[in-house]
Design a protein around this motif. Structure first.
Motif, PDB file in Angstrom:
ATOM      1  N   THR A 231       0.904  -1.080  -0.011  1.00  0.00           N
ATOM      2  CA  THR A 231       0.066   0.041  -0.033  1.00  0.00           C
ATOM      3  C   THR A 231       0.924   1.124  -0.052  1.00  0.00           C
ATOM      4  O   THR A 231       0.407   2.226  -0.722  1.00  0.00           O
ATOM      5  N   ARG A 232       2.017   1.271   0.746  1.00  0.00           N
ATOM      6  CA  ARG A 232       2.692   2.416   0.797  1.00  0.00           C
ATOM      7  C   ARG A 232       3.452   2.801  -0.760  1.00  0.00           C
ATOM      8  O   ARG A 232       3.676   3.782  -0.991  1.00  0.00           O
ATOM      9  N   LEU A 233       3.629   1.677  -1.444  1.00  0.00           N
ATOM     10  CA  LEU A 233       3.933   1.637  -2.689  1.00  0.00           C
ATOM     11  C   LEU A 233       3.135   1.712  -3.556  1.00  0.00           C
ATOM     12  O   LEU A 233       3.461   1.822  -4.897  1.00  0.00           O
ATOM     13  N   HIS A 234       1.642   2.264  -3.422  1.00  0.00           N
ATOM     14  CA  HIS A 234       0.734   2.349  -4.410  1.00  0.00           C
ATOM     15  C   HIS A 234       0.515   1.064  -5.100  1.00  0.00           C
ATOM     16  O   HIS A 234       0.155   1.149  -6.111  1.00  0.00           O
ATOM     17  N   ILE A 235       0.611  -0.179  -4.581  1.00  0.00           N
ATOM     18  CA  ILE A 235       0.653  -1.230  -5.285  1.00  0.00           C
ATOM     19  C   ILE A 235      -0.869  -1.948  -4.318  1.00  0.00           C
ATOM     20  O   ILE A 235      -0.918  -2.267  -3.186  1.00  0.00           O
ATOM     21  N   HIS A 236      -2.039  -2.307  -5.297  1.00  0.00           N
ATOM     22  CA  HIS A 236      -3.420  -2.678  -4.857  1.00  0.00           C
ATOM     23  C   HIS A 236      -3.752  -3.861  -5.401  1.00  0.00           C
ATOM     24  O   HIS A 236      -4.271  -3.802  -6.484  1.00  0.00           O
ATOM     25  N   PRO A 237      -3.394  -5.151  -5.167  1.00  0.00           N
ATOM     26  CA  PRO A 237      -3.655  -6.174  -5.691  1.00  0.00           C
ATOM     27  C   PRO A 237      -5.115  -6.556  -6.249  1.00  0.00           C
ATOM     28  O   PRO A 237      -5.565  -7.032  -7.185  1.00  0.00           O
ATOM     29  N   ASP A 238      -6.157  -5.914  -5.182  1.00  0.00           N
ATOM     30  CA  ASP A 238      -7.538  -6.099  -5.418  1.00  0.00           C
ATOM     31  C   ASP A 238      -8.059  -5.133  -6.116  1.00  0.00           C
ATOM     32  O   ASP A 238      -9.397  -4.984  -6.176  1.00  0.00           O
ATOM     33  N   ASN A 239      -7.350  -4.163  -6.525  1.00  0.00           N
ATOM     34  CA  ASN A 239      -7.995  -2.977  -7.339  1.00  0.00           C
ATOM     35  C   ASN A 239      -7.987  -3.315  -8.708  1.00  0.00           C
ATOM     36  O   ASN A 239      -6.995  -3.461  -9.474  1.00  0.00           O
ATOM     37  N   LEU A 240      -9.164  -2.936  -9.291  1.00  0.00           N
ATOM     38  CA  LEU A 240      -9.278  -3.709 -10.673  1.00  0.00           C
ATOM     39  C   LEU A 240      -8.809  -2.505 -11.777  1.00  0.00           C
ATOM     40  O   LEU A 240      -8.559  -2.760 -12.687  1.00  0.00           O
ATOM     41  N   CYS A 241      -8.596  -1.460 -11.102  1.00  0.00           N
ATOM     42  CA  CYS A 241      -7.921  -0.345 -12.058  1.00  0.00           C
ATOM     43  C   CYS A 241      -6.272  -0.373 -12.213  1.00  0.00           C
ATOM     44  O   CYS A 241      -5.908   0.043 -12.863  1.00  0.00           O
ATOM     45  N   GLN A 242      -5.762  -1.594 -11.256  1.00  0.00           N
ATOM     46  CA  GLN A 242      -4.378  -1.667 -11.302  1.00  0.00           C
ATOM     47  C   GLN A 242      -3.988  -2.946 -11.662  1.00  0.00           C
ATOM     48  O   GLN A 242      -3.269  -3.469 -12.307  1.00  0.00           O
ATOM     49  N   PHE A 243      -4.810  -3.958 -11.142  1.00  0.00           N
ATOM     50  CA  PHE A 243      -4.713  -5.482 -11.632  1.00  0.00           C
ATOM     51  C   PHE A 243      -5.986  -5.732 -12.118  1.00  0.00           C
ATOM     52  O   PHE A 243      -6.934  -6.220 -11.310  1.00  0.00           O
ATOM     53  N   LEU A 244      -6.352  -6.100 -13.261  1.00  0.00           N
ATOM     54  CA  LEU A 244      -7.480  -6.541 -14.071  1.00  0.00           C
ATOM     55  C   LEU A 244      -7.300  -7.939 -14.755  1.00  0.00           C
ATOM     56  O   LEU A 244      -6.598  -7.946 -16.028  1.00  0.00           O
ATOM     57  N   PRO A 245      -7.824  -8.899 -14.165  1.00  0.00           N
ATOM     58  CA  PRO A 245      -7.675 -10.327 -14.753  1.00  0.00           C
ATOM     59  C   PRO A 245      -8.697 -10.241 -15.994  1.00  0.00           C
ATOM     60  O   PRO A 245      -9.736  -9.510 -15.799  1.00  0.00           O
ATOM     61  N   GLN A 246      -8.404 -11.135 -16.783  1.00  0.00           N
ATOM     62  CA  GLN A 246      -9.364 -11.043 -17.948  1.00  0.00           C
ATOM     63  C   GLN A 246     -10.565 -11.760 -17.551  1.00  0.00           C
ATOM     64  O   GLN A 246     -11.715 -11.224 -18.245  1.00  0.00           O
ATOM     65  N   GLU A 247     -10.797 -12.600 -16.417  1.00  0.00           N
ATOM     66  CA  GLU A 247     -12.011 -13.064 -15.978  1.00  0.00           C
ATOM     67  C   GLU A 247     -12.905 -12.035 -15.326  1.00  0.00           C
ATOM     68  O   GLU A 247     -14.248 -12.070 -15.030  1.00  0.00           O
TER      69      GLU A 247
ATOM     70  N   LYS B   5     -18.722   6.338  -9.600  1.00  0.00           N
ATOM     71  CA  LYS B   5     -18.082   6.702  -8.453  1.00  0.00           C
ATOM     72  C   LYS B   5     -17.253   5.487  -7.857  1.00  0.00           C
ATOM     73  O   LYS B   5     -15.932   5.814  -7.346  1.00  0.00           O
ATOM     74  N   GLN B   6     -17.420   4.312  -8.091  1.00  0.00           N
ATOM     75  CA  GLN B   6     -16.358   3.154  -7.750  1.00  0.00           C
ATOM     76  C   GLN B   6     -15.147   3.185  -8.720  1.00  0.00           C
ATOM     77  O   GLN B   6     -14.087   3.261  -8.111  1.00  0.00           O
ATOM     78  N   LEU B   7     -15.479   3.513 -10.001  1.00  0.00           N
ATOM     79  CA  LEU B   7     -14.145   3.768 -10.790  1.00  0.00           C
ATOM     80  C   LEU B   7     -13.181   5.038 -10.169  1.00  0.00           C
ATOM     81  O   LEU B   7     -12.073   4.922 -10.155  1.00  0.00           O
ATOM     82  N   LEU B   8     -13.826   6.137  -9.888  1.00  0.00           N
ATOM     83  CA  LEU B   8     -13.007   7.042  -9.164  1.00  0.00           C
ATOM     84  C   LEU B   8     -12.388   6.692  -8.186  1.00  0.00           C
ATOM     85  O   LEU B   8     -11.193   7.056  -7.915  1.00  0.00           O
ATOM     86  N   GLN B   9     -13.062   6.179  -6.981  1.00  0.00           N
ATOM     87  CA  GLN B   9     -12.437   5.623  -5.989  1.00  0.00           C
ATOM     88  C   GLN B   9     -11.206   4.906  -6.046  1.00  0.00           C
ATOM     89  O   GLN B   9     -10.172   5.085  -5.811  1.00  0.00           O
ATOM     90  N   ASP B  10     -11.396   3.864  -7.175  1.00  0.00           N
ATOM     91  CA  ASP B  10     -10.347   2.695  -7.360  1.00  0.00           C
ATOM     92  C   ASP B  10      -9.146   3.660  -7.762  1.00  0.00           C
ATOM     93  O   ASP B  10      -8.092   3.445  -7.760  1.00  0.00           O
ATOM     94  N   THR B  11      -9.293   4.466  -8.930  1.00  0.00           N
ATOM     95  CA  THR B  11      -8.257   5.140  -9.441  1.00  0.00           C
ATOM     96  C   THR B  11      -7.510   5.988  -8.516  1.00  0.00           C
ATOM     97  O   THR B  11      -6.134   6.071  -8.566  1.00  0.00           O
ATOM     98  N   MET B  12      -8.381   6.737  -7.822  1.00  0.00           N
ATOM     99  CA  MET B  12      -7.804   7.499  -6.811  1.00  0.00           C
ATOM    100  C   MET B  12      -7.151   6.749  -5.805  1.00  0.00           C
ATOM    101  O   MET B  12      -5.710   7.325  -5.154  1.00  0.00           O
ATOM    102  N   ARG B  13      -7.531   5.662  -5.461  1.00  0.00           N
ATOM    103  CA  ARG B  13      -6.716   4.787  -4.611  1.00  0.00           C
ATOM    104  C   ARG B  13      -5.337   4.405  -5.131  1.00  0.00           C
ATOM    105  O   ARG B  13      -4.409   4.007  -4.444  1.00  0.00           O
ATOM    106  N   THR B  14      -5.255   4.285  -6.610  1.00  0.00           N
ATOM    107  CA  THR B  14      -4.181   3.883  -7.324  1.00  0.00           C
ATOM    108  C   THR B  14      -2.987   4.683  -7.318  1.00  0.00           C
ATOM    109  O   THR B  14      -1.915   4.734  -7.245  1.00  0.00           O
ATOM    110  N   LEU B  15      -3.751   6.142  -7.792  1.00  0.00           N
ATOM    111  CA  LEU B  15      -2.767   7.239  -8.027  1.00  0.00           C
ATOM    112  C   LEU B  15      -2.278   8.101  -6.721  1.00  0.00           C
ATOM    113  O   LEU B  15      -1.233   8.784  -6.597  1.00  0.00           O
ATOM    114  N   LEU B  16      -3.254   8.339  -6.106  1.00  0.00           N
ATOM    115  CA  LEU B  16      -2.951   9.350  -4.888  1.00  0.00           C
ATOM    116  C   LEU B  16      -2.330   8.667  -3.641  1.00  0.00           C
ATOM    117  O   LEU B  16      -2.550   7.568  -3.329  1.00  0.00           O
TER     118      LEU B  16
END
Length: 618
Positions: free
Chosen positions: A157-173, A184-195
């Motif tokens: 998390t300190r390195l902005h790595i979120h394995p459960d965030n679909l905006c960062q790790f997106l399996p094809q399934e 709203k969910q996409l915005l929150q996941d994006t902010m959690r990835t970038l900020l």
């Protein structure tokens, strides 16, 4: 045959040559960049180490070459869960398995080397390794030191790595999940990835503040409406207070008038008394004048009285007839006293006695007329005395005197009988008033309970009781008497208010009359009609003597006093003849009591028990 050699899992404690080279030139990598990824017995990889460069961002290859396996390895190696990768549900399913090999791997690990450190300082390499086996056991290490999973996730998390965030790790399934995500969910996941975490915390706090502002606005609107309601209520109260003050003024005026009323009545009575006294004085003067005129005639009448002994026999017979009539009146009075306990009979007897009283008054008036007529006849005969023969005069005088004495005696006897009748009526009236007071108190208890319609229906029936063939029973609360106060709560609990406010007409014609009176009046009342042909003897489940051993005292219907018609209606509505009143000691043997007797409901001083029987009970 030699046993297969066991594979020895080797955890790289010493970095390889490529890693030495990378340590010397980490300035090209950003914090959180992947320096190397080593997979052992993971999915399609037996033992493979990958060194992505600082500008590495695309993996290409045909289907089944292991592209998705690398993404799964990164997610699981950095603290991700199996649920975020729908391919397999358990961690053991990710261990490499080759169908044509005799032995299969029982362990696997994922080693991820990341660039870590603080901004403005020299970057460092951190190795995160996850070991797992076929028993779904997992172990995490950081730089060879065993750590819990939470510490791995905190580092990611300190390195902005979120394995459960679909905006960062997106399996094809999970492409369909991303497509179904709200903005709203996409915005929150994006902010959690970038900020940064502190920026994201500030954003969440800002959202919370906005929600509080919205709640505060809603509360302000509610309070404004409440203030407006209270203001209107206050205005209504002010009007009520003003009306109450006016009522107090009117009541004070009425009180003053009530205080003046006795004085006015006294003044009116005083004037009537003066007029009566004046009339009495005039009558006395007239009487004295007439008496003075009749004095000579009275002396002659006194002499004639001595010869009136023959009239005594007639008077004696009249006196005996009056005595027989008095004895008849005494018998009638005893019959009235015997039937005074029943209200309707008392009312009829009272009406009969009232008619007798009126008849006696008529007889008194007739006797007075006879006396006055006799007095006039005496006056007329006095004028004729001079012309009549002395013997005829004496006989006429004796006859008239006998009639006068008989009339006076009859008048005295009738007055005495009227006094006796009034004394006999007075206890009946007192008892009737007492019964009416009891009924009034019982009706008054219905009004605070929202049963004002029942009292109105009762008053309507009383006003129109002449239209009914028989008395209408009800409400049943007025028809039932409980001698023992301890049993009264049982009756209210078993029968219920709906039963106690029921009205019972005793014939079909009275039922139709009651419906006609209630039509269009919007009064709520329960009317139950029971044909006398449908009435059957009330039977108890078993004799009460068989239940006394358990502490039973009586049945509920035996504890109340009412007419047979009311008892039949209560039996059809609530079956009080099946409810037992018992002492508290029955509670100690309640199970045996319900098992050995047909009783299902018991009332004790401490509680009321209702036992339900099943058809499957033996």
């Amino acid at each position: 045959m030699h046993a297969p050699r066991k594979r020895i899992r080797r955890e790289p404690n010493d970095p390889p040559h490529e890693e030495h080279r990378l340590r010397r030139d980490l300035s090209e990598y950003r914090l959180g960049s992947i320096v190397s990824l080593r997979l052992q017995n993971f999915m399609a990889y037996e033992d493979q180490t990958i060194f992505p460069g600082p500008n590495f961002n695309v993996i290409m290859g045909p289907n089944g070459s292991g592209k998705s396996a690398l993404l799964c390895a990164l997610s699981l190696g950095l603290g991700g869960t199996e649920k975020s990768l729908p391919r397999f549900s358990k961690i053991k399913d990710f261990i490499r398995s080759v169908p044509h090999e005799r032995t299969h791997a029982t362990r696997a690990f994922i080693e991820t080397t990341l660039v870590t450190g603080n901004p403005g300082h020299t970057p460092e390499l951190t190795r995160i390794c996850r070991h797992f086996d076929v028993e779904n056991k997992t172990k995490y290490t950081i730089n060879g030191r065993s750590v819990p999973k939470v510490q791995v996730k905190e580092l990611a998390t300190r390195l902005h790595i979120h394995p459960d965030n679909l905006c960062q790790f997106l399996p094809q399934e999970k492409l369909h999940e991303l497509a179904l995500s709200t903005p709203k969910q996409l915005l929150q996941d994006t902010m959690r990835t970038l900020l940064a975490p502190e920026v994201l915390a500030s954003y969440n706090e800002l959202v919370t503040c906005q929600q509080r502002v919205a709640h505060a606005r809603v509360a302000i609107t509610h309070h404004t409406e409440e203030v407006e309601r209270l203001r209107k209520l206050n205005q209504a109260i002010v009007r009520i207070v003003e009306t109450f003050r006016q009522r107090e003024q009117h009541e004070r005026a009425i009180a003053e008038l009530e205080m003046k009323r006795p004085w006015l009545l006294w003044e009116e009575a005083r004037q009537q008394t003066r007029a009566a006294e004046q009339a009495l004085r005039e009558s006395c003067e007239e009487y004295d004048r007439i008496k003075a005129d009749l004095a000579p005639r009275q002396r002659r009448l006194v002499a004639a009285d001595k010869e009136a002994k023959g009239a005594q026999a007639v008077a004696l017979r009249a006196h005996q007839a009056v005595q027989r009539r008095a004895q008849g009146l005494v018998c009638a009075r005893e019959a009235v006293e015997d039937q005074a306990n029943e209200l309707q009979v008392a009312l009829r007897e009272l009406a009969g006695l009232q008619r007798q009283k009126d008849k006696r008054k008529q007889e008194i008036a007739a006797l007075r007329k006879r006396v006055q007529q006799s007095a006039r006849q005496i006056t007329e005969y006095s004028a004729q005395l001079e012309a009549m023969h002395p013997e005829a005069i004496a006989a006429e005088v004796r006859e008239r005197q006998a009639e006068m004495r008989a009339a006076e005696r009859d008048l005295d006897d009738v007055r005495m009988k009227m006094d006796q009748t009034s004394e006999g009526i007075r206890p009946l009236q007192d008892q009737l008033n007492q019964m009416r007071n009891v009924r009034a108190r019982l009706l008054a208890t219905l009004r605070p309970r929202g049963q004002s319609d029942v009292a109105k229906v009762y008053e309507l029936i009383q006003r129109n009781r002449d239209q009914f063939q028989q008395p209408v029973l009800g409400p049943l609360i007025l028809e039932i008497r409980i001698p023992n106060p301890a049993h009264r709560p049982f009756l209210e609990a078993i029968l219920g208010e709906n039963t106690l406010r029921t009205f019972v007409p005793q014939c079909q014609q009275d039922k139709n009359t009651l419906w006609r009176l209630l039509e269009g009046k919007r009064l709520k009342a329960t009317i139950v009609y029971l044909d006398s042909r449908d009435m059957q003897p009330i039977q108890h489940p078993c004799p009460i003597e068989q239940l006394r051993a358990y502490g039973a005292t009586c049945y509920l219907d035996q504890a109340m006093e009412c007419s047979e018609h009311v008892r039949q209606v209560l039996s059809n509505l609530s079956s009080p003849e099946k409810v037992v009143i018992a002492e508290d000691r029955l509670l100690e043997r309640s199970e045996a009591f319900f098992r050995e007797t047909p009783i299902t409901r018991v009332c004790t001083p401490s509680r009321i028990i209702a036992h339900r029987r099943s058809r499957y009970d033996s």
